[in-house]
Design an enzyme around this catalytic site. Structure first.
Site, PDB file in Angstrom:
ATOM      1  CB  SER A 124      93.036 -73.837  29.540  1.00  0.00           C
ATOM      2  OG  SER A 124      93.524 -74.737  28.589  1.00  0.00           O
ATOM      3  CE1 TYR A 149      91.861 -78.032  33.307  1.00  0.00           C
ATOM      4  CE2 TYR A 149      92.180 -78.426  30.957  1.00  0.00           C
ATOM      5  CZ  TYR A 149      92.470 -77.710  32.098  1.00  0.00           C
ATOM      6  OH  TYR A 149      93.354 -76.679  32.042  1.00  0.00           O
ATOM      7  CE  LYS A 153      91.290 -74.315  33.979  1.00  0.00           C
ATOM      8  NZ  LYS A 153      91.559 -73.625  35.237  1.00  0.00           N
TER       9      LYS A 153
HETATM   10  N1  UFG Z   1     102.255 -86.136  23.520  1.00  0.00           N
HETATM   11  C1  UFG Z   1     102.930 -87.277  23.136  1.00  0.00           C
HETATM   12  N2  UFG Z   1     103.270 -88.163  24.110  1.00  0.00           N
HETATM   13  C2  UFG Z   1     102.989 -87.982  25.435  1.00  0.00           C
HETATM   14  C3  UFG Z   1     102.307 -86.807  25.802  1.00  0.00           C
HETATM   15  C4  UFG Z   1     101.944 -85.911  24.811  1.00  0.00           C
HETATM   16  O1  UFG Z   1     103.195 -87.491  21.960  1.00  0.00           O
HETATM   17  O2  UFG Z   1     103.340 -88.852  26.251  1.00  0.00           O
HETATM   18  C5  UFG Z   1     101.909 -85.132  22.502  1.00  0.00           C
HETATM   19  C6  UFG Z   1     100.424 -84.873  22.342  1.00  0.00           C
HETATM   20  O3  UFG Z   1      99.849 -85.775  21.436  1.00  0.00           O
HETATM   21  C7  UFG Z   1     100.409 -83.416  21.855  1.00  0.00           C
HETATM   22  C8  UFG Z   1     101.635 -82.802  22.538  1.00  0.00           C
HETATM   23  O4  UFG Z   1     102.455 -83.892  22.893  1.00  0.00           O
HETATM   24  O5  UFG Z   1     100.608 -83.366  20.474  1.00  0.00           O
HETATM   25  C9  UFG Z   1     101.302 -82.007  23.798  1.00  0.00           C
HETATM   26  O6  UFG Z   1     100.531 -82.812  24.678  1.00  0.00           O
HETATM   27  P1  UFG Z   1     100.280 -82.397  26.199  1.00  0.00           P
HETATM   28  O7  UFG Z   1      99.510 -83.516  26.836  1.00  0.00           O
HETATM   29  O8  UFG Z   1     101.550 -82.000  26.839  1.00  0.00           O
HETATM   30  O9  UFG Z   1      99.401 -81.086  26.069  1.00  0.00           O
HETATM   31  P2  UFG Z   1      97.979 -80.822  25.363  1.00  0.00           P
HETATM   32  O10 UFG Z   1      98.226 -79.792  24.306  1.00  0.00           O
HETATM   33  O11 UFG Z   1      97.329 -82.072  24.960  1.00  0.00           O
HETATM   34  O12 UFG Z   1      97.126 -80.211  26.557  1.00  0.00           O
HETATM   35  C10 UFG Z   1      97.657 -79.197  27.366  1.00  0.00           C
HETATM   36  C11 UFG Z   1      97.106 -79.363  28.777  1.00  0.00           C
HETATM   37  C12 UFG Z   1      95.659 -79.037  28.819  1.00  0.00           C
HETATM   38  C13 UFG Z   1      95.428 -77.704  28.207  1.00  0.00           C
HETATM   39  C14 UFG Z   1      95.999 -77.595  26.825  1.00  0.00           C
HETATM   40  C15 UFG Z   1      95.877 -76.178  26.334  1.00  0.00           C
HETATM   41  O13 UFG Z   1      97.282 -80.675  29.236  1.00  0.00           O
HETATM   42  O14 UFG Z   1      95.261 -78.995  30.158  1.00  0.00           O
HETATM   43  O15 UFG Z   1      97.370 -77.944  26.844  1.00  0.00           O
HETATM   44  O16 UFG Z   1      96.210 -76.066  25.013  1.00  0.00           O
HETATM   45  F1  UFG Z   1      94.105 -77.478  28.146  1.00  0.00           F
END
Ligand code: UFG
Length: 335
Positions: A124, A149, A153
């Site tokens: 990831s 997590y 990885k």
């Molecule tokens: N976000 C919101 N509201 C929500 C959920 C997310 O505003 O309810 C925002 C987050 O702050 C972030 C973006 O949307 O800016 C993406 O968030 P995600 O939770 O969808 O994804 P992340 O980038 O935080 O993490 C994901 C996976 C991880 C992985 C990572 C790799 O969850 O397992 O991408 O870059 F490691």
């Protein structure tokens, strides 16, 4: 050629199984159904019109692995199985380290015992932590992970490197995924998180269907064009296709190789909401709340190494991702 797919009924694994079957590989799946459901089997068969073997077991279970490797001559393994919820990993670090590390150790042990030396590993972008340089190349520093997590990885990557050093036949292709979303065009397989989703896309679709009231956007004061977090969203079908290219590379190489699988384009949270509303003609009410702990401002890939060395690049755009994610959830609701 026979491929063992661990976690083959999960979100990304199931799409990889479809691509493998479509390309006439024989497939064996091991999945403990922790984060997936048994009806995915029938849906994969409906999409492909092909059969595959299934074992409902945990990848940590050495006896189960022994049985699979004894019953099948496995040529290569795609290892998707693993726990993946960031928040849960902070609450249950022992569970995450035990499961995500032991499964890889046991899998590699059985692979080597049975002379199977080709592994595609699901890593990831999380291994890069908070990137100092954008876009992120595979040579950027890894290891400053911010949750258990992510650390599993990174540790898995280190373990696999050591195994390739000790066993000159053993070949690993490490695929570092950016943010996989979307679903198969048929709407038969996709992402179905248990409970309230943590990730953005599954949350948006639940708001669009009215199951959740509104999207909480975690901060609009980041150093990004509109202040909301920027990520590299990649269609899960493109991602799955990347695994087949990685498999070809594994078959023709020795050693360990690392590839970013992303589109190279960053979109903000508000870009996603706007695009989703336009493409699907549906409203996604939202409010801005405070930042989520551990979040970073921007993260997007330089995917050029995968293009040069695997002849792979993402083909599907944001519109496909929005349409397919919504189509899947609507189809689920209709039953
Ligand atoms: N976000 C919101 N509201 C929500 C959920 C997310 O505003 O309810 C925002 C987050 O702050 C972030 C973006 O949307 O800016 C993406 O968030 P995600 O939770 O969808 O994804 P992340 O980038 O935080 O993490 C994901 C996976 C991880 C992985 C990572 C790799 O969850 O397992 O991408 O870059 F490691």
């Amino acid at each position: 050629m026979k491929i063992l797919v661990t976690g083959g009924l999960g979100f990304i694994g199931s799409h990889a199984v479809v691509e493998l079957l479509d390309d006439d590989y024989e497939v064996v799946v091991i999945d403990n159904l922790y984060n997936s459901s048994i009806d995915v089997i029938d849906n994969i068969k409906k999409i492909t019109g092909k059969e595959f073997s299934f074992y409902q077991n945990d990848v940590c279970d050495l006896d189960a692995l022994e049985k699979i490797f004894s019953e099948h001559k496995i040529d290569a393994v795609m290892h998707f199985a693993g726990y993946k919820a960031v928040g849960e990993s902070v609450e249950k670090p022992i569970l995450y380290y035990e499961n995500n590390l032991l499964s890889t150790l046991h899998l590699c042990k059985k692979m080597i015992e049975h002379c199977c030396f080709k592994l595609i590993f699901s890593s990831s972008a999380t291994v890069y932590g908070n990137p100092k340089v954008l876009p992120i190349t595979e040579d950027c520093k890894v290891g400053s992970t911010t949750n258990p997590y992510g650390t599993t990885k990174w540790m898995n990557e280190k373990i696999l490197k050591d195994i390739t050093v000790a066993n000159s036949n053993f070949t690993v292709i490490v695929l570092r995924y950016f943010n996989p979303i979307g679903a198969h065009k048929s709407g038969l397989i996709g992402e179905k998180p248990n409970g309230i989703p943590n990730n953005l896309m599954p949350y948006i679709v639940r708001v669009a269907t009215g199951e959740l009231e509104m999207l909480n956007i975690f901060g609009n004061d980041y150093d990004t064009p509109d202040g909301t977090g920027v990520r590299d969203y990649i269609h899960v079908v493109d991602l799955a296709k990347g695994h087949l290219k990685a498999l070809e590379k594994a078959i023709s190489s020795r050693g360990i190789y690392y590839y970013n699988l992303g589109t190279g384009i960053g979109y903000s949270v508000l870009d996603l909401v706007d695009n989703f509303e336009k493409v699907n003609h549906v409203k996604v009410p939202y409010r801005i709340i405070g930042r989520r702990e551990g979040d970073i401002a921007s993260c997007y890939a330089d995917p050029s190494r995968a293009y040069k060395e695997l002849d792979w690049k993402a083909e599907l755009g944001l519109e496909d991702m929005m349409k397919d994610s919504y189509n899947f959830i609507l189809k689920q609701k209709k039953g």
